[in-house]
Design a protein around this motif. Structure first.
Motif, mmCIF file in Angstrom:
data_model
loop_
_atom_site.group_PDB
_atom_site.id
_atom_site.type_symbol
_atom_site.label_atom_id
_atom_site.label_comp_id
_atom_site.label_asym_id
_atom_site.label_seq_id
_atom_site.Cartn_x
_atom_site.Cartn_y
_atom_site.Cartn_z
ATOM 1 N N ARG A 140 7.415 6.548 0.862
ATOM 2 C CA ARG A 140 6.208 7.068 0.188
ATOM 3 C C ARG A 140 5.037 6.125 0.425
ATOM 4 N N SER A 141 4.634 6.055 1.673
ATOM 5 C CA SER A 141 3.527 5.178 2.094
ATOM 6 C C SER A 141 3.209 5.554 3.533
ATOM 7 N N ARG A 142 2.252 4.850 4.124
ATOM 8 C CA ARG A 142 1.945 5.118 5.537
ATOM 9 C C ARG A 142 3.110 4.752 6.456
ATOM 10 N N ALA A 143 4.139 4.098 5.921
ATOM 11 C CA ALA A 143 5.327 3.813 6.742
ATOM 12 C C ALA A 143 5.996 5.112 7.205
ATOM 13 N N SER A 144 5.750 6.217 6.477
ATOM 14 C CA SER A 144 6.346 7.513 6.878
ATOM 15 C C SER A 144 5.991 7.826 8.332
ATOM 16 N N ARG A 145 4.798 7.401 8.771
ATOM 17 C CA ARG A 145 4.359 7.663 10.156
ATOM 18 C C ARG A 145 5.299 6.997 11.149
ATOM 19 N N ASN A 146 5.693 5.801 10.818
ATOM 20 C CA ASN A 146 6.534 5.040 11.743
ATOM 21 C C ASN A 146 7.997 5.490 11.644
ATOM 22 N N ILE A 181 7.999 -2.004 -1.458
ATOM 23 C CA ILE A 181 7.239 -1.011 -2.244
ATOM 24 C C ILE A 181 5.821 -1.537 -2.525
ATOM 25 N N GLN A 182 4.884 -0.613 -2.776
ATOM 26 C CA GLN A 182 3.513 -1.018 -3.112
ATOM 27 C C GLN A 182 3.533 -1.749 -4.468
ATOM 28 N N ALA A 183 2.883 -2.907 -4.524
ATOM 29 C CA ALA A 183 2.830 -3.684 -5.769
ATOM 30 C C ALA A 183 2.261 -2.853 -6.913
ATOM 31 N N ARG A 184 1.297 -1.979 -6.594
ATOM 32 C CA ARG A 184 0.641 -1.200 -7.657
ATOM 33 C C ARG A 184 1.614 -0.238 -8.348
ATOM 34 N N ARG A 185 2.771 0.005 -7.749
ATOM 35 C CA ARG A 185 3.725 0.920 -8.363
ATOM 36 C C ARG A 185 4.708 0.185 -9.295
ATOM 37 N N ASN A 237 8.138 -6.345 -2.691
ATOM 38 C CA ASN A 237 6.918 -5.530 -2.775
ATOM 39 C C ASN A 237 5.807 -6.174 -1.961
ATOM 40 N N THR A 238 4.666 -5.477 -1.917
ATOM 41 C CA THR A 238 3.593 -5.910 -1.014
ATOM 42 C C THR A 238 2.973 -7.261 -1.415
ATOM 43 N N ARG A 239 3.340 -7.762 -2.642
ATOM 44 C CA ARG A 239 2.842 -9.092 -3.018
ATOM 45 C C ARG A 239 3.930 -10.159 -2.961
ATOM 46 N N ASN A 259 -1.759 -9.267 4.959
ATOM 47 C CA ASN A 259 -2.665 -8.330 4.278
ATOM 48 C C ASN A 259 -2.030 -7.764 3.014
ATOM 49 N N GLY A 260 -0.719 -7.931 2.859
ATOM 50 C CA GLY A 260 -0.042 -7.379 1.686
ATOM 51 C C GLY A 260 -0.046 -5.866 1.695
ATOM 52 N N GLN A 261 0.188 -5.281 2.861
ATOM 53 C CA GLN A 261 0.193 -3.813 2.985
ATOM 54 C C GLN A 261 1.385 -3.367 3.822
ATOM 55 N N ILE A 262 1.863 -2.179 3.500
ATOM 56 C CA ILE A 262 2.890 -1.543 4.321
ATOM 57 C C ILE A 262 2.252 -0.386 5.066
ATOM 58 N N PRO A 263 2.755 -0.066 6.265
ATOM 59 C CA PRO A 263 3.932 -0.614 6.926
ATOM 60 C C PRO A 263 3.639 -1.871 7.725
ATOM 61 N N ALA A 264 4.761 -2.485 8.162
ATOM 62 C CA ALA A 264 4.725 -3.505 9.209
ATOM 63 C C ALA A 264 6.017 -3.324 9.985
ATOM 64 N N LEU A 308 3.893 -6.340 14.042
ATOM 65 C CA LEU A 308 2.650 -5.540 14.027
ATOM 66 C C LEU A 308 2.495 -4.969 12.631
ATOM 67 N N TRP A 309 1.233 -4.764 12.205
ATOM 68 C CA TRP A 309 1.030 -4.255 10.855
ATOM 69 C C TRP A 309 -0.129 -3.273 10.699
ATOM 70 N N GLU A 310 -0.310 -2.410 11.636
ATOM 71 C CA GLU A 310 -1.236 -1.270 11.460
ATOM 72 C C GLU A 310 -0.449 -0.021 11.864
ATOM 73 N N SER A 311 -0.304 0.930 10.936
ATOM 74 C CA SER A 311 0.609 2.060 11.171
ATOM 75 C C SER A 311 0.319 2.820 12.466
ATOM 76 N N ILE A 312 -0.963 3.055 12.758
ATOM 77 C CA ILE A 312 -1.294 3.854 13.941
ATOM 78 C C ILE A 312 -1.092 3.016 15.212
HETATM 79 N N1 LIG Z 1 -4.636 0.444 7.764
HETATM 80 C C1 LIG Z 1 -3.343 0.165 7.223
HETATM 81 C C2 LIG Z 1 -3.360 0.527 5.736
HETATM 82 C C3 LIG Z 1 -2.060 0.148 5.053
HETATM 83 C C4 LIG Z 1 -2.103 0.435 3.552
HETATM 84 O O1 LIG Z 1 -3.159 0.497 2.917
HETATM 85 N N2 LIG Z 1 -0.919 0.603 2.972
HETATM 86 C C5 LIG Z 1 -0.806 0.836 1.537
HETATM 87 C C6 LIG Z 1 0.330 1.813 1.266
HETATM 88 S S1 LIG Z 1 0.163 3.370 2.077
HETATM 89 C C7 LIG Z 1 -0.428 -0.455 0.857
HETATM 90 O O2 LIG Z 1 0.425 -1.172 1.334
HETATM 91 N N3 LIG Z 1 -1.085 -0.807 -0.268
HETATM 92 C C8 LIG Z 1 -0.761 -2.024 -0.966
HETATM 93 C C9 LIG Z 1 -0.407 -1.812 -2.386
HETATM 94 O O3 LIG Z 1 -0.630 -0.701 -2.916
HETATM 95 O O4 LIG Z 1 0.099 -2.767 -2.992
HETATM 96 C C10 LIG Z 1 -2.289 0.971 7.997
HETATM 97 O O5 LIG Z 1 -2.596 2.089 8.431
HETATM 98 O O6 LIG Z 1 -1.163 0.494 8.170
#
Ligand SMILES: N[C@@H](CCC(=O)N[C@@H](CS)C(=O)NCC(=O)O)C(=O)O
Length: 218
Positions: free
Chosen positions: A9-15, A32-36, A48-50, A60-65, A73-77
């Motif tokens: 349930r994140s942009r990791a679905s793309r990968n 998992i996203q820290a905000r959840r 989690n992302t933190r 960057n503390g973001q998924i996916p990687a 690598l850590w940009e989904s596209i």
């Molecule tokens: N441009 C990045 C954006 C990644 C991004 O923003 N991921 C969100 C989840 S879909 C995230 O990890 N947010 C951190 C959080 O909510 O703690 C990519 O496409 O990979």
């Protein structure tokens, strides 16, 4: 082996979708996203992302990687474009011109669709879409998405897929980005060719497998 960091349930679905399209072995690491989480920094918090361990992978503390045998690598596209180039096959560009078109559509979707589409999905996720503020926010984003959706619809009126009349990584990237806004009937009703293409993309076994894994995620 390829490691994909991020819950479904994140942009990791793309990968995860891409890895299934390519039929390559991979290991999913459910960051998992820290905000959840109520307290992502608690000593017993799930990865989690933190989490310090994950920040060494993506500062960057973001998924996916991903970690592909040492390449991080850590940009989904960018990850999907890299996987297409590495594993080749029909999803990848067959010429320099196709490479250009794949990048054109992918970067266009990231820049012209994703910001507003994400605003829509986050408004729905936060369950505020039915408040006056939420309705206004969704309506404003929907308005801004009319032009890019119109461009996509017009392009897809004459071809089943974005490039070369076959499903490529560009279709996957753009369909995943559009997904966040497909809840809005003001966008779907006006764009039947886009909707038919989106359904074609979602009819693929690799998408359906990914979606089943996403749906069974706790
Ligand atoms: N441009 C990045 C954006 C990644 C991004 O923003 N991921 C969100 C989840 S879909 C995230 O990890 N947010 C951190 C959080 O909510 O703690 C990519 O496409 O990979």
């Amino acid at each position: 082996m390829l490691k994909i960091y991020g819950v479904y349930r994140s942009r990791a679905s793309r990968n995860y979708w891409m890895a299934r399209e390519l039929g390559i072995a991979f290991e999913g690491v459910p960051v998992i996203q820290a905000r959840r989480l109520a307290d992502p920094e608690a000593p017993d918090a799930v990865l989690n992302t933190r989490s310090a361990a994950f920040l060494t992978i993506n500062p960057n503390g973001q998924i996916p990687a991903i970690d592909d045998d040492g390449l991080v690598l850590w940009e989904s596209i960018a990850i999907n474009l890299y996987l297409a180039r590495k594993h080749r096959g029909p999803l990848a560009a067959q010429s320099l011109e196709e490479e250009g078109m794949i990048e054109n559509w992918s970067f266009w979707a990231v820049n012209e669709i994703e910001p507003e589409a994400v605003r829509i999905v986050l408004t729905h996720d936060a369950a505020i879409a039915d408040t006056p503020g939420g309705r206004d926010a969704v309506a404003a984003s929907t308005r801004l998405l009319r032009r890019p959706f119109e461009i996509l619809d017009r392009h897809l009126a004459t071809t089943d897929y974005l490039i070369g009349n076959r499903f490529t990584v560009a279709d996957l990237n753009v369909a995943e980005i559009c997904r966040y806004a497909m809840s809005e009937s003001a966008l779907t009703e006006a764009h039947p060719h886009l909707v038919a293409w989106y359904e074609r993309c979602h009819d693929r076994p690799a998408f359906r497998d990914m979606w089943a894994a996403r749906s069974s995620e706790s």
